[in-house]
Design a protein around this motif. Sequence first.
Motif, mmCIF file in Angstrom:
data_model
loop_
_atom_site.group_PDB
_atom_site.id
_atom_site.type_symbol
_atom_site.label_atom_id
_atom_site.label_comp_id
_atom_site.label_asym_id
_atom_site.label_seq_id
_atom_site.Cartn_x
_atom_site.Cartn_y
_atom_site.Cartn_z
ATOM 1 N N UNK A 73 0.828 -17.020 3.735
ATOM 2 C CA UNK A 73 2.250 -16.693 3.879
ATOM 3 C C UNK A 73 2.857 -16.291 2.542
ATOM 4 N N UNK A 74 2.490 -16.998 1.466
ATOM 5 C CA UNK A 74 2.991 -16.663 0.129
ATOM 6 C C UNK A 74 2.495 -15.285 -0.298
ATOM 7 N N UNK A 75 1.232 -14.987 -0.030
ATOM 8 C CA UNK A 75 0.689 -13.672 -0.386
ATOM 9 C C UNK A 75 1.348 -12.563 0.432
ATOM 10 N N UNK A 76 1.640 -12.821 1.691
ATOM 11 C CA UNK A 76 2.344 -11.837 2.513
ATOM 12 C C UNK A 76 3.739 -11.572 1.953
ATOM 13 N N UNK A 77 4.403 -12.630 1.513
ATOM 14 C CA UNK A 77 5.735 -12.479 0.928
ATOM 15 C C UNK A 77 5.656 -11.652 -0.356
ATOM 16 N N UNK A 78 4.655 -11.957 -1.190
ATOM 17 C CA UNK A 78 4.480 -11.194 -2.430
ATOM 18 C C UNK A 78 4.167 -9.728 -2.129
ATOM 19 N N UNK A 79 3.315 -9.484 -1.129
ATOM 20 C CA UNK A 79 2.984 -8.112 -0.748
ATOM 21 C C UNK A 79 4.215 -7.354 -0.273
ATOM 22 N N UNK A 80 5.051 -8.010 0.516
ATOM 23 C CA UNK A 80 6.274 -7.363 1.002
ATOM 24 C C UNK A 80 7.172 -6.990 -0.179
ATOM 25 N N UNK A 81 7.298 -7.894 -1.153
ATOM 26 C CA UNK A 81 8.105 -7.596 -2.342
ATOM 27 C C UNK A 81 7.511 -6.426 -3.128
ATOM 28 N N UNK A 82 6.184 -6.416 -3.265
ATOM 29 C CA UNK A 82 5.529 -5.329 -4.000
ATOM 30 C C UNK A 82 5.649 -4.004 -3.255
ATOM 31 N N UNK A 83 5.553 -4.041 -1.934
ATOM 32 C CA UNK A 83 5.723 -2.809 -1.153
ATOM 33 C C UNK A 83 7.133 -2.260 -1.315
ATOM 34 N N UNK A 84 8.114 -3.137 -1.316
ATOM 35 C CA UNK A 84 9.494 -2.704 -1.502
ATOM 36 C C UNK A 84 9.667 -2.101 -2.900
ATOM 37 N N UNK A 85 9.082 -2.759 -3.902
ATOM 38 C CA UNK A 85 9.158 -2.238 -5.267
ATOM 39 C C UNK A 85 8.473 -0.876 -5.372
ATOM 40 N N UNK A 86 7.311 -0.743 -4.739
ATOM 41 C CA UNK A 86 6.596 0.536 -4.751
ATOM 42 C C UNK A 86 7.418 1.637 -4.091
ATOM 43 N N UNK A 87 8.086 1.304 -3.004
ATOM 44 C CA UNK A 87 8.938 2.294 -2.328
ATOM 45 C C UNK A 87 10.061 2.764 -3.246
ATOM 46 N N UNK A 88 10.663 1.828 -3.953
ATOM 47 C CA UNK A 88 11.734 2.199 -4.891
ATOM 48 C C UNK A 88 11.188 3.074 -6.019
ATOM 49 N N UNK A 89 10.000 2.728 -6.519
ATOM 50 C CA UNK A 89 9.400 3.527 -7.585
ATOM 51 C C UNK A 89 9.044 4.932 -7.093
ATOM 52 N N UNK A 90 8.529 5.027 -5.855
ATOM 53 C CA UNK A 90 8.216 6.342 -5.290
ATOM 54 C C UNK A 90 9.481 7.184 -5.142
ATOM 55 N N UNK A 91 10.571 6.548 -4.723
ATOM 56 C CA UNK A 91 11.838 7.262 -4.589
ATOM 57 C C UNK A 91 12.324 7.736 -5.960
ATOM 58 N N UNK A 92 12.180 6.882 -6.973
ATOM 59 C CA UNK A 92 12.573 7.283 -8.329
ATOM 60 C C UNK A 92 11.732 8.454 -8.820
ATOM 61 N N UNK A 93 10.437 8.395 -8.572
ATOM 62 C CA UNK A 93 9.548 9.483 -8.989
ATOM 63 C C UNK A 93 9.943 10.776 -8.288
ATOM 64 N N UNK A 94 10.202 10.687 -6.997
ATOM 65 C CA UNK A 94 10.609 11.867 -6.236
ATOM 66 C C UNK A 94 11.908 12.451 -6.778
ATOM 67 N N UNK A 95 12.867 11.579 -7.061
ATOM 68 C CA UNK A 95 14.144 12.035 -7.618
ATOM 69 C C UNK A 95 13.937 12.719 -8.974
ATOM 70 N N UNK A 96 13.089 12.118 -9.798
ATOM 71 C CA UNK A 96 12.830 12.720 -11.108
ATOM 72 C C UNK A 96 12.141 14.070 -10.969
ATOM 73 N N UNK A 97 11.173 14.153 -10.051
ATOM 74 C CA UNK A 97 10.476 15.422 -9.857
ATOM 75 C C UNK A 97 11.439 16.495 -9.355
ATOM 76 N N UNK A 98 12.262 16.149 -8.395
ATOM 77 C CA UNK A 98 13.238 17.116 -7.894
ATOM 78 C C UNK A 98 14.231 17.482 -8.980
#
Length: 94
Positions: free
Chosen positions: A39-64
């Motif tokens: 359960x703790x690892x699932x929670x950490x994974x969810x947090x990391x997935x959310x962080x990755x999504x934000x980073x991908x959005x930032x990268x996309x914004x920078x590229x555009x």
Amino acid sequence: MHKRWFVIIMLVLLTALQARLWFGKNSIADYRKMDAQVQELKRQNANLEQRNSLLKADISDLQLGLESIEERARNELGLIKEGETFYRILPQEK
């Protein structure tokens, strides 16, 4: 007499199995610990997935943003990259 031995043997087996279930390797306590870790690892994974999504959005914004800056520099300032050849086509005079 045979019934009595049978009952005793069955009680001993039941006790041995219960002891293993509660206190042995892969017991209920071990299961609960592992479940808590999962359960703790699932929670950490969810947090990391959310962080990755934000980073991908930032990268996309920078590229555009860089693409739009480059396009504007090409149109307004005549930017030519290294290795490119610039051609200007002028309309025919009438």
